[in-house]
Design a protein around this motif. Sequence first.
Motif, PDB file in Angstrom:
ATOM      1  N   MET A  17       0.851  -1.170  -0.098  1.00 33.76           N
ATOM      2  CA  MET A  17       0.024  -0.140  -0.054  1.00 33.76           C
ATOM      3  C   MET A  17       0.919   1.130   0.000  1.00 33.76           C
ATOM      4  N   LEU A  18       0.544   2.224  -0.924  1.00 32.57           N
ATOM      5  CA  LEU A  18       1.282   3.517  -0.987  1.00 32.57           C
ATOM      6  C   LEU A  18       0.078   4.574  -0.708  1.00 32.57           C
ATOM      7  N   LEU A  19       0.791   5.570   0.107  1.00 33.43           N
ATOM      8  CA  LEU A  19      -0.037   6.595   0.450  1.00 33.43           C
ATOM      9  C   LEU A  19       0.401   8.168   0.093  1.00 33.43           C
ATOM     10  N   ILE A  20      -0.087   8.980  -0.622  1.00 30.39           N
ATOM     11  CA  ILE A  20       0.374  10.215  -1.308  1.00 30.39           C
ATOM     12  C   ILE A  20      -0.269  11.181  -0.500  1.00 30.39           C
ATOM     13  N   PHE A  21       0.370  12.226   0.150  1.00 31.52           N
ATOM     14  CA  PHE A  21      -0.233  13.053   1.047  1.00 31.52           C
ATOM     15  C   PHE A  21       0.099  14.683   0.539  1.00 31.52           C
ATOM     16  N   GLY A  22      -0.749  15.493   0.732  1.00 34.93           N
ATOM     17  CA  GLY A  22      -0.574  17.306   0.585  1.00 34.93           C
ATOM     18  C   GLY A  22      -0.077  17.377   2.017  1.00 34.93           C
ATOM     19  N   ASP A  40       7.241  -0.586 -13.039  1.00 37.24           N
ATOM     20  CA  ASP A  40       6.852   0.739 -13.782  1.00 37.24           C
ATOM     21  C   ASP A  40       6.167   1.685 -12.742  1.00 37.24           C
ATOM     22  N   PHE A  41       5.023   1.091 -11.894  1.00 39.21           N
ATOM     23  CA  PHE A  41       4.119   1.985 -11.131  1.00 39.21           C
ATOM     24  C   PHE A  41       5.158   2.636 -10.079  1.00 39.21           C
ATOM     25  N   ILE A  42       6.103   2.052  -9.469  1.00 35.19           N
ATOM     26  CA  ILE A  42       6.991   2.267  -8.156  1.00 35.19           C
ATOM     27  C   ILE A  42       7.848   3.389  -8.925  1.00 35.19           C
ATOM     28  N   ARG A  43       8.553   3.000  -9.858  1.00 35.28           N
ATOM     29  CA  ARG A  43       9.784   3.657 -10.317  1.00 35.28           C
ATOM     30  C   ARG A  43       9.323   4.956 -11.007  1.00 35.28           C
ATOM     31  N   THR A  44       8.265   5.196 -11.574  1.00 38.77           N
ATOM     32  CA  THR A  44       7.976   6.390 -12.588  1.00 38.77           C
ATOM     33  C   THR A  44       6.621   7.129 -11.923  1.00 38.77           C
ATOM     34  N   MET A  45       6.207   6.844 -10.786  1.00 40.58           N
ATOM     35  CA  MET A  45       5.054   7.618 -10.138  1.00 40.58           C
ATOM     36  C   MET A  45       5.650   8.743  -9.664  1.00 40.58           C
ATOM     37  N   ARG A  46       4.801   9.889 -10.030  1.00 40.56           N
ATOM     38  CA  ARG A  46       5.285  11.259  -9.783  1.00 40.56           C
ATOM     39  C   ARG A  46       4.275  12.194  -9.275  1.00 40.56           C
ATOM     40  N   ALA A  47       4.395  12.793  -8.067  1.00 35.43           N
ATOM     41  CA  ALA A  47       3.385  13.595  -7.457  1.00 35.43           C
ATOM     42  C   ALA A  47       3.822  14.923  -7.749  1.00 35.43           C
ATOM     43  N   VAL A  48       3.110  15.857  -8.068  1.00 37.20           N
ATOM     44  CA  VAL A  48       3.232  17.460  -8.213  1.00 37.20           C
ATOM     45  C   VAL A  48       2.461  18.120  -7.254  1.00 37.20           C
ATOM     46  N   TYR A  49       3.177  18.961  -6.715  1.00 36.81           N
ATOM     47  CA  TYR A  49       2.491  19.842  -5.488  1.00 36.81           C
ATOM     48  C   TYR A  49       2.669  21.399  -6.106  1.00 36.81           C
ATOM     49  N   GLY A  50       1.735  22.146  -5.596  1.00 39.24           N
ATOM     50  CA  GLY A  50       1.586  23.700  -6.258  1.00 39.24           C
ATOM     51  C   GLY A  50       2.174  24.382  -5.032  1.00 39.24           C
TER      52      GLY A  50
END
Length: 218
Positions: free
Chosen positions: A1-6, A48-58
């Motif tokens: 499981m992977l969580l992405i936060f602001g 591919d998913f783990i290596r290339t996932m990219r989160a962009v923040y404002g």
Amino acid sequence: MLLIFGKDIDRENAIIFDYDERYQIIDYVIPVGEDRRGMTLYSVPEDDFIRTMRAVYGKDEILQNVTATLNGHETLLYIHYENEEHVKQELRKFAIRNADAMIEQIQQFTDVAARLFIDYFCDGEYMDYHAMIGTAEQMEAIRQKYPDEDCSDNSGNYPSEFIEGDNEMLKTLVRCAQGYPSENFQYVVDIMSKHIEEYALPTLRKTEDFKYICNEYD
């Protein structure tokens, strides 16, 4: 499981990615206003998913979008909309770009066209939009096969290949927006269909009884 936060997002409102190694399926949940919506991606290589996932923040450190390069294709997993105007802007921008990609494929058609079909479907989760060209020869064969009824306006009777755009991105853009997904989907459909009619039809060699037919299927 992977969580992405602001920075201002707690665990309860995080984007949660759950990867099924056996079936290579990613299930994840996204915040949409005060609601939560589930998303699913199929046939996703874990590396591919783990290596290339990219989160962009404002600048305000709010999560703006999440992407990953899956099967060689940059895939939008999430987008944050500021307001309804931003939703319409992004949907319209995508609709024109996606229609242009389909028009480019349609323009490669060199036979005489009798029908250009646009078929689309949305049940809130699964979304599909594609085109299909029926040739004059195919239409004549259909009329001979069904002499007592006119089945030439049914795309299912033509053996042609689908002409598709990016249905995965269409789904993500629509489901990340507040409001009814079916209404936002129809907004995109209307723009794409009109754009294709305006710019693809003039480039085709057509029969005298040519028709451009847009239908929602079930």
